[in-house]
Scaffold this active site. Structure first.
Site, PDB file in Angstrom:
ATOM      1  N   MET A 175       0.828  -1.173   0.000  1.00 23.07           N
ATOM      2  CA  MET A 175       0.000   0.000   0.000  1.00 23.07           C
ATOM      3  C   MET A 175       0.873   1.237   0.000  1.00 23.07           C
ATOM      4  SD  MET A 175      -2.314   1.684   2.906  1.00 23.07           S
ATOM      5  CE  MET A 175      -0.983   2.760   3.401  1.00 23.07           C
ATOM      6  N   PRO A 176       1.015   1.886  -1.123  1.00 16.52           N
ATOM      7  CA  PRO A 176       1.788   3.127  -1.126  1.00 16.52           C
ATOM      8  C   PRO A 176       1.062   4.258  -0.401  1.00 16.52           C
ATOM      9  CG  PRO A 176       1.717   2.163  -3.306  1.00 16.52           C
ATOM     10  CD  PRO A 176       0.714   1.423  -2.461  1.00 16.52           C
ATOM     11  N   PHE A 177       1.837   5.085   0.247  1.00 14.80           N
ATOM     12  CA  PHE A 177       1.345   6.330   0.821  1.00 14.80           C
ATOM     13  C   PHE A 177       2.131   7.436   0.131  1.00 14.80           C
ATOM     14  CE2 PHE A 177       1.225   9.921   3.638  1.00 14.80           C
ATOM     15  CZ  PHE A 177      -0.092   9.934   4.079  1.00 14.80           C
TER      16      PHE A 177
END
Length: 134
Positions: free
Chosen positions: A1-3
């Site tokens: 999950m990229p932020f």
């Protein structure tokens, strides 16, 4: 999950911010296979006098409208995937009227143990499992 943390010059329109977020999100989906529902992008404005940068670093002529993208994601993407991602982001933002010369990207990589994405749960324990709040 990229932020993703996106920094834009103060006064950037809401429409332009939305275009940047959409372009980055679509590039992440296309280039690294990120699921569509993993959209986490915090946009912040910087005052022109609060961000100092070299306008010609590495031979690239930057304008006053530099967009900085700081991407934090789980480790494991190859250099080829990152190269594709960076090119895809620059291309998609160019479609939104942003010069590729004004797109500055850097990444932080970490492991599942470095995340909690809700309910105080240790992400390592739920690795990519879809849950229900009911």
């Amino acid at each position: 999950m990229p932020f993703v943390r996106t920094s834009v010059r103060k006064g950037t329109s809401q429409d332009r911010k939305s275009q940047i977020v959409a372009g980055v999100h679509q590039a992440l989906i296309a280039a690294i296979g990120m699921p569509e529902d993993e959209l986490f992008n915090m946009v912040a404005e910087y005052e022109p006098g609060d961000f100092f940068y070299d306008r010609t670093f590495n031979g690239i002529a930057r304008s006053d409208d530099l967009v900085v993208l700081e991407i934090t994601l789980r480790r494991g993407r190859s250099d080829a995937m990152k190269r594709t991602l960076y090119a895809s982001i620059a291309s998609r933002l160019e479609e939104a009227g942003i010069s590729p010369k004004d797109v500055f990207i850097f990444m932080h990589e970490n492991d599942y143990s470095d995340w909690s994405v809700g309910n105080g749960a240790f992400a390592m324990a739920i690795v990519q499992q879809r849950g229900s709040d009911t």
